[in-house]
Design an enzyme around this catalytic site. Structure first.
Site, short mmCIF file in Angstrom:
data_model
loop_
_atom_site.label_atom_id
_atom_site.label_comp_id
_atom_site.label_asym_id
_atom_site.label_seq_id
_atom_site.Cartn_x
_atom_site.Cartn_y
_atom_site.Cartn_z
N ARG A 15 0.84 -1.18 0.00
CA ARG A 15 0.00 0.00 0.00
C ARG A 15 0.89 1.24 0.00
O ARG A 15 1.70 1.42 0.91
CB ARG A 15 -0.88 -0.04 1.26
CG ARG A 15 -1.91 1.04 1.28
CD ARG A 15 -2.98 0.73 2.30
NE ARG A 15 -2.51 0.76 3.67
CZ ARG A 15 -3.29 1.06 4.70
NH1 ARG A 15 -4.54 1.34 4.51
NH2 ARG A 15 -2.82 1.04 5.91
N THR A 20 -0.93 7.57 -1.05
CA THR A 20 -2.19 7.52 -1.82
C THR A 20 -3.13 6.45 -1.28
O THR A 20 -4.31 6.44 -1.63
CB THR A 20 -1.90 7.19 -3.30
OG1 THR A 20 -1.33 5.86 -3.34
CG2 THR A 20 -0.94 8.17 -3.92
N ASP A 51 -0.63 -2.93 12.62
CA ASP A 51 -0.21 -3.47 11.32
C ASP A 51 -0.03 -4.99 11.47
O ASP A 51 0.84 -5.45 12.22
CB ASP A 51 1.11 -2.82 10.89
CG ASP A 51 1.52 -3.27 9.51
OD1 ASP A 51 1.51 -2.43 8.59
OD2 ASP A 51 1.83 -4.48 9.34
N ASP A 96 3.47 -6.40 10.70
CA ASP A 96 4.43 -6.05 11.76
C ASP A 96 4.18 -6.86 13.03
O ASP A 96 5.12 -7.32 13.68
CB ASP A 96 4.36 -4.56 12.08
CG ASP A 96 4.99 -3.70 11.01
OD1 ASP A 96 5.77 -4.23 10.18
OD2 ASP A 96 4.72 -2.48 10.98
#
Ligand code: URA
Length: 211
Positions: A106, A110, A202, A205
């Site tokens: 990602r 944006t 995340d 992560d």
């Protein structure tokens, strides 16, 4: 075909394990183990209408036509990298499934997906395809991954995730209304950088300790 566009699996075991995963104090090793366990409970739901065939089995008493999965007709597609945490558990349950990978990251500015890897089994048009990614956030990556799978011929696709944001569900419904979603939770919303709230951070992560 599953009839619901979104199925939230509210089973107590799923919800208990998910709460442990959300806790920021949960270490990566336990996070991965819980993800593997939940993936198998979610897989139970998403595979509930898989095609079956029969094979001859001799019990100690008689021969019978015993129901078995048409396992070779199934493709599991991991959306890298966090998808691998769901893939491992599902593949353990369905070891005959073929496996593919879609690499998308990602763009943090944006929030749009950028493709860096794509390898999927042949004859996707003949298979039930289960795409796996723990976090359905904006839905941009998931919708892009499904676009790629459809371009490879896939017609019967399901999407398995751990958490979904309403924004991601809406995006998928708009782009791919034919793709049912199974998840452990429909969370509240996205924050301004596209993370799910309350969420779990995340997922990649948390799985691999990379932060
Ligand atoms: N991806 C993640 O890993 N977590 C989120 O909350 C959103 C996207």
């Amino acid at each position: 075909m599953m009839s619901e566009h979104l199925t939230v699996v509210k089973h107590p075991l799923v919800q208990h394990k998910l709460s442990l995963m959300r806790d920021k104090a949960t270490p990566s090793s336990l996070f991965r183990q819980l993800l593997r366990e939940i993936s198998q409970l979610l897989a139970y739901e998403i595979t509930s209408e898989l095609p079956m065939t029969t094979k001859k089995v001799e019990t100690p008493l008689v021969e019978m036509d015993a129901p078995v999965l048409e396992g070779r007709k199934l493709a599991l597609i991991s959306i890298l990298r966090a998808g691998n945490g769901l893939l491992d558990g599902v593949l353990e349950l369905i070891p005959e499934a073929r496996v593919g990978f879609v690499g998308l990251y990602r763009d943090e500015e944006t929030l749009q997906p950028v493709q860096y890897y794509y390898k999927v089994p042949a004859h996707l048009d003949e298979r039930v395809v289960i795409a796996v990614d723990p976090m359905l956030a904006t839905g941009n990556s998931s919708a892009a991954a499904i676009d790629l799978l459809k371009a490879s011929g896939a017609k019967n696709i399901r999407f398995l995730c751990l958490l979904a944001a309403p924004e991601g569900v809406a995006r998928m419904k708009e782009a791919h209304p034919d793709v049912p979603i199974v998840t452990a939770s429909l969370d509240e919303r996205l924050n301004d950088i596209g993370y799910i709230l309350p969420g779990l951070g995340d997922a990649g992560d948390r799985m691999y300790g990379t932060k």
